[in-house]
Design a protein around this motif. Sequence first.
Motif, PDB file in Angstrom:
ATOM      1  N   GLU A 176       1.137  -1.333  -0.057  1.00  0.00           N
ATOM      2  CA  GLU A 176      -0.110   0.290   0.272  1.00  0.00           C
ATOM      3  C   GLU A 176       1.086   1.040  -0.178  1.00  0.00           C
ATOM      4  OE1 GLU A 176      -1.113   1.153   4.272  1.00  0.00           O
ATOM      5  OE2 GLU A 176      -2.345  -0.328   3.348  1.00  0.00           O
ATOM      6  N   ILE A 177       0.055   2.092  -0.599  1.00  0.00           N
ATOM      7  CA  ILE A 177       0.984   3.581  -0.399  1.00  0.00           C
ATOM      8  C   ILE A 177       1.062   4.197   0.798  1.00  0.00           C
ATOM      9  CG2 ILE A 177       1.907   5.805  -1.851  1.00  0.00           C
ATOM     10  CD1 ILE A 177       1.273   4.186  -4.201  1.00  0.00           C
ATOM     11  N   ARG A 178       0.723   5.167   1.376  1.00  0.00           N
ATOM     12  CA  ARG A 178       0.408   6.269   2.457  1.00  0.00           C
ATOM     13  C   ARG A 178       0.965   7.498   1.826  1.00  0.00           C
ATOM     14  NH1 ARG A 178       0.873   2.612   8.212  1.00  0.00           N
ATOM     15  NH2 ARG A 178       0.038   0.927   6.919  1.00  0.00           N
ATOM     16  N   LEU A 179       0.586   8.684   2.793  1.00  0.00           N
ATOM     17  CA  LEU A 179       0.809   9.736   2.558  1.00  0.00           C
ATOM     18  C   LEU A 179       0.092  10.502   3.626  1.00  0.00           C
ATOM     19  CD1 LEU A 179      -1.632  11.947   0.248  1.00  0.00           C
ATOM     20  CD2 LEU A 179      -0.297   9.919  -0.889  1.00  0.00           C
ATOM     21  N   ILE A 180       0.356  12.276   3.584  1.00  0.00           N
ATOM     22  CA  ILE A 180       0.268  13.031   4.102  1.00  0.00           C
ATOM     23  C   ILE A 180      -0.535  14.151   2.774  1.00  0.00           C
ATOM     24  CG2 ILE A 180       0.460  12.260   6.392  1.00  0.00           C
ATOM     25  CD1 ILE A 180       2.245  15.079   6.246  1.00  0.00           C
ATOM     26  N   ALA A 181      -1.391  14.898   3.540  1.00  0.00           N
ATOM     27  CA  ALA A 181      -1.351  16.128   2.134  1.00  0.00           C
ATOM     28  C   ALA A 181      -2.097  17.269   3.597  1.00  0.00           C
ATOM     29  CB  ALA A 181      -2.274  15.894   1.345  1.00  0.00           C
ATOM     30  N   LEU A 182      -1.981  18.088   2.801  1.00  0.00           N
ATOM     31  CA  LEU A 182      -2.091  19.812   3.796  1.00  0.00           C
ATOM     32  C   LEU A 182      -3.873  19.957   4.090  1.00  0.00           C
ATOM     33  CD1 LEU A 182      -1.564  22.190   5.380  1.00  0.00           C
ATOM     34  CD2 LEU A 182      -1.879  23.236   2.825  1.00  0.00           C
ATOM     35  N   THR A 183      -4.541  19.831   5.029  1.00  0.00           N
ATOM     36  CA  THR A 183      -6.086  20.093   4.769  1.00  0.00           C
ATOM     37  C   THR A 183      -6.305  20.903   4.515  1.00  0.00           C
ATOM     38  OG1 THR A 183      -5.495  18.471   6.825  1.00  0.00           O
ATOM     39  CG2 THR A 183      -7.307  20.336   6.896  1.00  0.00           C
ATOM     40  N   GLY A 184      -7.492  20.753   3.711  1.00  0.00           N
ATOM     41  CA  GLY A 184      -8.100  21.850   2.188  1.00  0.00           C
ATOM     42  C   GLY A 184      -7.646  22.012   1.474  1.00  0.00           C
ATOM     43  N   SER A 185      -6.389  21.205   1.375  1.00  0.00           N
ATOM     44  CA  SER A 185      -5.219  22.230  -0.154  1.00  0.00           C
ATOM     45  C   SER A 185      -6.049  20.904  -1.406  1.00  0.00           C
ATOM     46  CB  SER A 185      -3.667  21.706  -0.187  1.00  0.00           C
ATOM     47  OG  SER A 185      -3.617  20.134  -0.004  1.00  0.00           O
ATOM     48  N   PRO A 186      -5.548  21.733  -2.535  1.00  0.00           N
ATOM     49  CA  PRO A 186      -6.577  20.736  -3.757  1.00  0.00           C
ATOM     50  C   PRO A 186      -5.577  19.469  -3.931  1.00  0.00           C
ATOM     51  CG  PRO A 186      -5.580  22.500  -4.468  1.00  0.00           C
ATOM     52  CD  PRO A 186      -5.177  22.648  -2.944  1.00  0.00           C
ATOM     53  N   ALA A 187      -4.729  18.824  -2.767  1.00  0.00           N
ATOM     54  CA  ALA A 187      -4.146  17.599  -2.604  1.00  0.00           C
ATOM     55  C   ALA A 187      -4.955  17.061  -2.665  1.00  0.00           C
ATOM     56  CB  ALA A 187      -2.274  17.230  -2.637  1.00  0.00           C
ATOM     57  N   GLY A 188      -6.075  16.559  -1.293  1.00  0.00           N
ATOM     58  CA  GLY A 188      -6.721  15.926  -1.033  1.00  0.00           C
ATOM     59  C   GLY A 188      -7.547  15.401  -1.926  1.00  0.00           C
ATOM     60  N   PRO A 189      -8.359  16.482  -2.684  1.00  0.00           N
ATOM     61  CA  PRO A 189      -9.194  15.767  -3.668  1.00  0.00           C
ATOM     62  C   PRO A 189      -8.397  14.887  -4.728  1.00  0.00           C
ATOM     63  CG  PRO A 189      -9.959  17.913  -3.505  1.00  0.00           C
ATOM     64  CD  PRO A 189      -8.488  17.421  -2.435  1.00  0.00           C
ATOM     65  N   PHE A 190      -6.925  15.871  -5.437  1.00  0.00           N
ATOM     66  CA  PHE A 190      -6.496  15.011  -6.699  1.00  0.00           C
ATOM     67  C   PHE A 190      -6.043  13.478  -5.744  1.00  0.00           C
ATOM     68  CE2 PHE A 190      -2.109  13.545  -7.368  1.00  0.00           C
ATOM     69  CZ  PHE A 190      -2.083  13.261  -8.444  1.00  0.00           C
ATOM     70  N   TYR A 191      -5.690  13.077  -4.446  1.00  0.00           N
ATOM     71  CA  TYR A 191      -4.904  11.662  -4.361  1.00  0.00           C
ATOM     72  C   TYR A 191      -6.480  11.222  -4.131  1.00  0.00           C
ATOM     73  CZ  TYR A 191      -1.188  13.209  -3.532  1.00  0.00           C
ATOM     74  OH  TYR A 191       0.815  13.220  -3.867  1.00  0.00           O
ATOM     75  N   GLU A 192      -7.778  11.260  -3.801  1.00  0.00           N
ATOM     76  CA  GLU A 192      -9.006  10.674  -3.920  1.00  0.00           C
ATOM     77  C   GLU A 192      -9.688  10.302  -4.971  1.00  0.00           C
ATOM     78  OE1 GLU A 192     -11.418  13.796  -1.609  1.00  0.00           O
ATOM     79  OE2 GLU A 192     -10.745  12.453   0.058  1.00  0.00           O
ATOM     80  N   ARG A 193      -9.275  11.077  -6.539  1.00  0.00           N
ATOM     81  CA  ARG A 193      -9.558  10.448  -7.404  1.00  0.00           C
ATOM     82  C   ARG A 193      -8.738   9.392  -7.747  1.00  0.00           C
ATOM     83  NH1 ARG A 193     -10.355  16.381  -8.068  1.00  0.00           N
ATOM     84  NH2 ARG A 193      -7.583  16.339  -9.023  1.00  0.00           N
ATOM     85  N   ALA A 194      -7.546   9.221  -7.692  1.00  0.00           N
ATOM     86  CA  ALA A 194      -6.546   8.126  -7.434  1.00  0.00           C
ATOM     87  C   ALA A 194      -6.328   7.350  -6.835  1.00  0.00           C
ATOM     88  CB  ALA A 194      -5.561   9.012  -7.472  1.00  0.00           C
ATOM     89  N   GLY A 195      -7.913   6.805  -6.191  1.00  0.00           N
ATOM     90  CA  GLY A 195      -8.387   5.716  -5.527  1.00  0.00           C
ATOM     91  C   GLY A 195      -7.765   5.912  -4.134  1.00  0.00           C
ATOM     92  N   PHE A 196      -7.381   7.246  -3.729  1.00  0.00           N
ATOM     93  CA  PHE A 196      -6.706   6.853  -1.980  1.00  0.00           C
ATOM     94  C   PHE A 196      -7.500   7.308  -1.169  1.00  0.00           C
ATOM     95  CE2 PHE A 196      -3.390   7.209  -4.689  1.00  0.00           C
ATOM     96  CZ  PHE A 196      -1.745   7.329  -3.273  1.00  0.00           C
ATOM     97  N   GLN A 197      -7.844   6.686  -0.249  1.00  0.00           N
ATOM     98  CA  GLN A 197      -8.984   7.065   0.748  1.00  0.00           C
ATOM     99  C   GLN A 197      -8.242   7.953   2.008  1.00  0.00           C
ATOM    100  OE1 GLN A 197      -9.993   2.973   2.402  1.00  0.00           O
ATOM    101  NE2 GLN A 197     -11.357   2.665   0.490  1.00  0.00           N
ATOM    102  N   ARG A 198      -9.329   9.028   2.874  1.00  0.00           N
ATOM    103  CA  ARG A 198      -8.053   9.809   3.601  1.00  0.00           C
ATOM    104  C   ARG A 198      -8.761   8.458   4.753  1.00  0.00           C
ATOM    105  NH1 ARG A 198     -11.486  13.440   6.808  1.00  0.00           N
ATOM    106  NH2 ARG A 198     -10.082  14.959   7.739  1.00  0.00           N
TER     107      ARG A 198
END
Length: 160
Positions: free
Chosen positions: A121-143
Amino acid sequence: MADVDLSRLPPPQGLRVVTGGHLDPQALAELRAEAMRPSLEASGRFDPGRVRRRFLDRYDPTATAAFYDGSELVGFLVLRQMPDHLYLDHLYLAPTRQGTGLGAQILQSIQEEIARPSRQEIRLIALTGSPAGPFYERAGFQRTGSDGIDDSYRWRPQPA
């Protein structure tokens, strides 16, 4: 713990991939600062020196791959091998390349060429409220959580 073999990443169309000792960490830190600036300014937390230092203090050329269009640095990633997962520590694109599909192409290559074959699995963090969160979710990542500053995400490869 072996390093991730970033040489397995196919170059995005029209770009070349550079890894290891051929990278300029100062240029990578500068690109990171440019890419993060809008999100950090929106949260009132942009400190250009701190943004650069946080990258340079942990810089590891063996875990880093950069993407070039000719001589122009257009993005980079840092992928670290952890005991039980891959940690995508950084994935940044130059502001002029954001929103072009390049980031999705790079992320898909990580998923398909590195994570899926090794069943990690791949794990990561992204700044809350940044465009990165939706980007990763579109790629199949789960918050998976948040500390109010950063959101945690993970992607698990599905069996074939």
